[in-house]
Design a protein around this motif. Structure first.
Motif, PDB file in Angstrom:
ATOM      1  N   TYR A  60      36.677 -33.396  59.448  1.00 56.30           N
ATOM      2  CA  TYR A  60      35.634 -33.104  58.322  1.00 56.30           C
ATOM      3  C   TYR A  60      35.491 -31.825  58.717  1.00 56.30           C
ATOM      4  O   TYR A  60      34.864 -31.470  59.801  1.00 56.30           O
ATOM      5  CB  TYR A  60      34.370 -34.142  58.481  1.00 56.30           C
ATOM      6  N   ARG A  61      35.542 -30.852  57.519  1.00 54.09           N
ATOM      7  CA  ARG A  61      35.613 -29.484  58.039  1.00 54.09           C
ATOM      8  C   ARG A  61      35.992 -28.973  59.218  1.00 54.09           C
ATOM      9  O   ARG A  61      37.243 -29.190  59.591  1.00 54.09           O
ATOM     10  CB  ARG A  61      33.906 -29.046  57.875  1.00 54.09           C
ATOM     11  N   LYS A  62      35.181 -28.298  60.305  1.00 57.64           N
ATOM     12  CA  LYS A  62      35.641 -27.899  61.550  1.00 57.64           C
ATOM     13  C   LYS A  62      35.345 -28.968  62.504  1.00 57.64           C
ATOM     14  O   LYS A  62      35.717 -28.752  63.778  1.00 57.64           O
ATOM     15  CB  LYS A  62      35.187 -26.559  61.886  1.00 57.64           C
ATOM     16  N   GLN A  63      34.973 -30.278  62.313  1.00 58.21           N
ATOM     17  CA  GLN A  63      34.599 -31.411  63.081  1.00 58.21           C
ATOM     18  C   GLN A  63      35.804 -32.050  63.221  1.00 58.21           C
ATOM     19  O   GLN A  63      36.636 -32.437  62.293  1.00 58.21           O
ATOM     20  CB  GLN A  63      33.571 -31.798  62.685  1.00 58.21           C
ATOM     21  N   CYS A  64      36.021 -32.971  64.345  1.00 55.51           N
ATOM     22  CA  CYS A  64      36.825 -34.050  64.390  1.00 55.51           C
ATOM     23  C   CYS A  64      36.718 -34.919  65.309  1.00 55.51           C
ATOM     24  O   CYS A  64      35.680 -34.902  66.216  1.00 55.51           O
ATOM     25  CB  CYS A  64      38.480 -33.517  64.726  1.00 55.51           C
ATOM     26  N   ARG A  65      37.195 -36.431  65.100  1.00 50.73           N
ATOM     27  CA  ARG A  65      36.832 -37.487  65.908  1.00 50.73           C
ATOM     28  C   ARG A  65      38.321 -37.898  66.370  1.00 50.73           C
ATOM     29  O   ARG A  65      39.025 -38.195  65.298  1.00 50.73           O
ATOM     30  CB  ARG A  65      36.193 -38.479  65.073  1.00 50.73           C
ATOM     31  N   ILE A  66      38.396 -38.283  67.671  1.00 53.43           N
ATOM     32  CA  ILE A  66      39.626 -38.814  67.877  1.00 53.43           C
ATOM     33  C   ILE A  66      39.236 -40.099  68.827  1.00 53.43           C
ATOM     34  O   ILE A  66      38.648 -40.240  69.883  1.00 53.43           O
ATOM     35  CB  ILE A  66      40.329 -37.720  69.055  1.00 53.43           C
ATOM     36  N   LYS A  67      40.212 -41.100  68.559  1.00 47.57           N
ATOM     37  CA  LYS A  67      40.089 -42.471  69.035  1.00 47.57           C
ATOM     38  C   LYS A  67      41.584 -42.464  69.539  1.00 47.57           C
ATOM     39  O   LYS A  67      42.716 -42.537  68.669  1.00 47.57           O
ATOM     40  CB  LYS A  67      39.766 -43.488  68.312  1.00 47.57           C
ATOM     41  N   ALA A  68      41.648 -43.160  70.633  1.00 47.02           N
ATOM     42  CA  ALA A  68      43.159 -43.426  71.069  1.00 47.02           C
ATOM     43  C   ALA A  68      43.439 -44.927  71.629  1.00 47.02           C
ATOM     44  O   ALA A  68      42.111 -45.808  71.933  1.00 47.02           O
ATOM     45  CB  ALA A  68      43.173 -42.640  72.725  1.00 47.02           C
ATOM     46  N   GLU A  69      44.495 -45.263  71.669  1.00 48.14           N
ATOM     47  CA  GLU A  69      44.811 -46.770  71.999  1.00 48.14           C
ATOM     48  C   GLU A  69      46.020 -46.773  72.701  1.00 48.14           C
ATOM     49  O   GLU A  69      47.178 -46.353  72.402  1.00 48.14           O
ATOM     50  CB  GLU A  69      44.849 -47.473  70.521  1.00 48.14           C
ATOM     51  N   HIS A  70      46.127 -47.404  73.779  1.00 49.76           N
ATOM     52  CA  HIS A  70      47.194 -47.442  74.797  1.00 49.76           C
ATOM     53  C   HIS A  70      47.620 -48.954  74.677  1.00 49.76           C
ATOM     54  O   HIS A  70      47.128 -49.964  74.754  1.00 49.76           O
ATOM     55  CB  HIS A  70      46.824 -47.277  76.189  1.00 49.76           C
ATOM     56  N   ARG A  71      49.100 -49.252  74.228  1.00 52.13           N
ATOM     57  CA  ARG A  71      49.612 -50.263  74.134  1.00 52.13           C
ATOM     58  C   ARG A  71      50.977 -50.414  74.735  1.00 52.13           C
ATOM     59  O   ARG A  71      51.776 -49.440  75.038  1.00 52.13           O
ATOM     60  CB  ARG A  71      50.131 -50.605  72.577  1.00 52.13           C
ATOM     61  N   PHE A  72      51.312 -51.541  75.240  1.00 54.37           N
ATOM     62  CA  PHE A  72      52.502 -51.967  76.090  1.00 54.37           C
ATOM     63  C   PHE A  72      53.268 -52.497  74.936  1.00 54.37           C
ATOM     64  O   PHE A  72      52.913 -53.334  74.331  1.00 54.37           O
ATOM     65  CB  PHE A  72      52.186 -52.722  77.134  1.00 54.37           C
ATOM     66  N   LEU A  73      54.557 -52.026  74.820  1.00 60.13           N
ATOM     67  CA  LEU A  73      55.434 -52.590  73.840  1.00 60.13           C
ATOM     68  C   LEU A  73      56.283 -54.000  74.041  1.00 60.13           C
ATOM     69  O   LEU A  73      56.656 -54.147  75.489  1.00 60.13           O
ATOM     70  CB  LEU A  73      56.626 -51.708  73.324  1.00 60.13           C
ATOM     71  N   PRO A  74      56.757 -54.718  73.122  1.00 58.44           N
ATOM     72  CA  PRO A  74      57.101 -55.999  73.663  1.00 58.44           C
ATOM     73  C   PRO A  74      58.589 -55.698  74.070  1.00 58.44           C
ATOM     74  O   PRO A  74      59.386 -54.589  73.735  1.00 58.44           O
ATOM     75  CB  PRO A  74      57.312 -56.689  72.452  1.00 58.44           C
TER      76      PRO A  74
END
Length: 77
Positions: free
Chosen positions: A63-77
């Motif tokens: 949003y404009r010059k702001q940002c939000r980062i969310k992360a998710e670590h997954r193990f694959l089958p």
């Protein structure tokens, strides 16, 4: 969607989902939508065929010059 990966399969690849928010308060929801899109559309489904066993997914909202980062670590089958 953007992918970052090493040719070394022991280094987990990264999938980036990018969204734009209409408001500052909407940053959380937009980053959640980016992560949900990665899961729902299975953008990382081809990685096990290449030999990868895990992945980092990032939902990034701007949003404009702001940002939000969310992360998710997954193990694959």
């Amino acid at each position: 969607m953007a992918f970052l990966r090493s040719l070394d399969v022991s280094c987990p690849p990264i999938v980036l989902g990018l969204k734009v928010s209409e408001t500052y308060k909407g940053l959380d929801q937009a980053s959640d939508r980016a992560l949900a899109q990665i899961r729902d559309k299975a953008y990382d489904s081809w990685l096990p065929e290449e030999g990868y066993t895990e992945v980092w997914n990032y939902g990034i909202a701007f949003y404009r010059k702001q940002c939000r980062i969310k992360a998710e670590h997954r193990f694959l089958p």
